[in-house]
Write a protein that holds these residues in place. Structure first.
Motif, short mmCIF file in Angstrom:
data_model
loop_
_atom_site.label_atom_id
_atom_site.label_comp_id
_atom_site.label_asym_id
_atom_site.label_seq_id
_atom_site.Cartn_x
_atom_site.Cartn_y
_atom_site.Cartn_z
N ASP A 119 -1.42 1.32 -5.33
CA ASP A 119 -0.33 2.29 -5.04
C ASP A 119 0.10 1.97 -3.47
N VAL A 120 -0.76 1.33 -2.88
CA VAL A 120 -0.25 1.17 -1.30
C VAL A 120 -1.07 -0.39 -1.16
N GLY A 121 -0.37 -1.11 -0.45
CA GLY A 121 -0.69 -2.23 -0.21
C GLY A 121 -0.48 -3.15 1.29
N PHE A 122 -1.26 -3.90 1.60
CA PHE A 122 -0.81 -4.44 3.27
C PHE A 122 -1.23 -5.80 2.98
N PRO A 131 -7.40 10.12 -6.85
CA PRO A 131 -7.44 8.83 -7.73
C PRO A 131 -6.39 7.89 -7.22
N MET A 132 -6.43 6.93 -6.43
CA MET A 132 -5.42 6.11 -6.18
C MET A 132 -6.05 4.65 -5.57
N SER A 133 -5.26 3.43 -5.30
CA SER A 133 -5.52 2.15 -4.96
C SER A 133 -5.08 1.76 -3.74
N LEU A 134 -5.85 0.98 -2.91
CA LEU A 134 -5.39 0.43 -1.85
C LEU A 134 -5.84 -0.94 -1.62
N SER A 135 -4.73 -1.98 -1.52
CA SER A 135 -5.28 -3.39 -1.24
C SER A 135 -4.78 -3.72 0.18
N ILE A 136 -5.91 -4.11 0.81
CA ILE A 136 -5.84 -4.70 2.03
C ILE A 136 -6.41 -6.19 2.21
N ILE A 137 -5.33 -7.19 2.25
CA ILE A 137 -5.64 -8.49 1.92
C ILE A 137 -5.24 -9.14 3.36
N VAL A 190 -9.93 7.02 -2.98
CA VAL A 190 -9.22 5.55 -2.75
C VAL A 190 -10.03 4.63 -3.12
N ASN A 191 -9.57 3.63 -4.04
CA ASN A 191 -10.31 2.56 -4.51
C ASN A 191 -9.66 1.40 -3.50
N ILE A 192 -10.37 1.03 -2.50
CA ILE A 192 -9.98 -0.18 -1.77
C ILE A 192 -10.29 -1.52 -2.33
N GLU A 208 -12.05 9.14 3.69
CA GLU A 208 -13.10 9.66 2.95
C GLU A 208 -12.54 11.14 2.18
N HIS A 209 -11.72 11.90 3.05
CA HIS A 209 -11.29 13.08 2.44
C HIS A 209 -10.27 13.16 1.35
#
Length: 376
Positions: free
Chosen positions: A322-325, A302-308, A270-272, A297-298
């Motif tokens: 892929d997922v965002g908050f 490959p995917m992306s997550l935005s935490i803003i 996961v690319n945060i 970590e598990h």
């Protein structure tokens, strides 16, 4: 790697190198840039060494190097090689016989330092052992251990001296009709390393192992490595790499992957994407990201997550993940799925909720990838 026609400014044109193998891992050519680390357990402590190798492999290490300073270590290598989930490189200094023993024990590669391995005759014996046991070799030139005649010639360690050392030892391998080798020219100085690697890349088509040696602790060493290795990779130089840190080897693997991920050269986990936080944040961004990093970590997909933290950049970043908050008011925020607003969730349970969403998304992506692979 595939080139980006829409965003050509993202393209990296990798240097053309011939391909070798370290065990079952291809190095060079069009193979992915492999990530290495090195154990710091006593090698003769077989249980501890295998456990550390496994932890590094779980973190994504493609290859692990193991020091072989004495016979107890090379004797232990027989069992360590059998239990290792990844190919092992035997690290050899001073004692050429340890290289022969490590090859006999099943090491996939022998790392020798030309400055301290001994005479060309001893190197030839190492070459024979490598050939007999299907080992590759890494020529490991280090700015801190150059041959005396080169220091006399150049006056001090410098890029030209490192390149000359490397090319001299390449000739020894080639004169003995051995071509299954890669080479590194490491220094603790970022400028010297970068210059040496650039010159080496022009002088040979051998696969190149890049690293900034003795880079320092977790923070300072990560920064030095990111600057030095990041620039080399951006120029297309590097077929395999190690980030050298005074830290847990698992951290070396994590940093190595983050450097490659930032350049789009490898994709794993996961690319945060997260903001540094400010007074506008609708939740505690720093603590949330730290917890998410541990709990995700598990995930190897490959995917992306935005935490803003707020709506200034949150919706825009979420469009590309892929997922965002995105934090809002009144103790809740907006969840985005595949770039689109999906639903709101309370801050109190957001971490558990996001972990669930990421795991679900990873399962969907894995299924899609499996289907695509089957179709091909």
């Amino acid at each position: 790697m595939s080139l980006n026609e829409i965003r050509p400014w993202r393209n990296i044109y990798r240097r053309k190198s011939r391909q070798i193998h370290v065990g079952n891992v291809p190095v060079g050519g069009d193979a992915p840039i492999s990530v290495q680390t090195m154990t710091n357990t006593l090698t003769h402590d077989v249980k501890a060494t295998i456990a550390q190798i496994q932890a590094c492999a779980d973190a994504g290490a493609d290859i692990v190097r193991v020091s072989c300073p004495d016979e107890a270590a090379t004797n232990a290598m027989h069992e360590i090689v059998r239990e290792s989930p990844v190919p092992l490189v035997a690290d050899i200094h001073f004692h050429y016989k340890r290289a022969i023993e490590a090859a006999e024990a099943g090491a996939a590669c022998l790392r020798i330092n030309p400055g301290n391995i001994g005479s060309p005759e001893r190197v030839r014996e190492v070459i024979k052992a490598a050939r007999d046991h299907n080992c590759s070799i890494r020529i490991g030139v280090n700015g801190g251990s150059l041959e005396k005649h080169l220091l006399d010639k150049y006056g001090e360690p410098c890029p030209d001296a490192m390149i000359e050392s490397g090319m001299d030892h390449i000739r020894i391998l080639q004169d003995n009709d051995f071509h299954e080798f890669k080479i590194s020219v490491k220094a603790s100085d970022v400028f010297m390393s970068a210059a040496a690697y650039q010159g080496l890349a022009e002088a040979t088509d051998a696969p190149i192992h890049i690293g900034i040696t003795e880079a320092g602790g977790l923070t300072s060493g990560t920064i030095k490595s990111a600057i030095g290795l990041g620039n080399l990779l951006w120029m297309g130089i590097g077929d395999t790499m190690r980030v050298s840190l005074s830290a847990d080897p698992v951290e070396e693997v994590k940093v190595g992957f983050e450097i490659l991920k930032s350049l789009g050269l490898r994709h794993r986990g996961v690319n945060i994407i997260s903001c540094p936080s400010c007074a506008r944040q609708g939740f505690n961004v720093i603590d949330t990201v730290a917890e998410l990093e541990k709990r995700l970590e598990h995930i190897k997909t490959p995917m992306s997550l935005s935490i803003i933290g707020c709506v200034v950049n949150g919706p825009g970043e979420a469009l590309m993940t892929d997922v965002g908050f995105t934090g809002g008011g009144a103790g809740s925020g907006m969840v985005y799925m595949a770039g689109k607003q999906d639903h709101k969730t309370d801050n109190a349970g957001m971490v558990d909720h996001i972990v669930d969403l990421v795991e679900q998304r990873a399962a969907v992506l894995d299924a899609q990838n499996a289907q695509d692979t089957a179709a091909e």
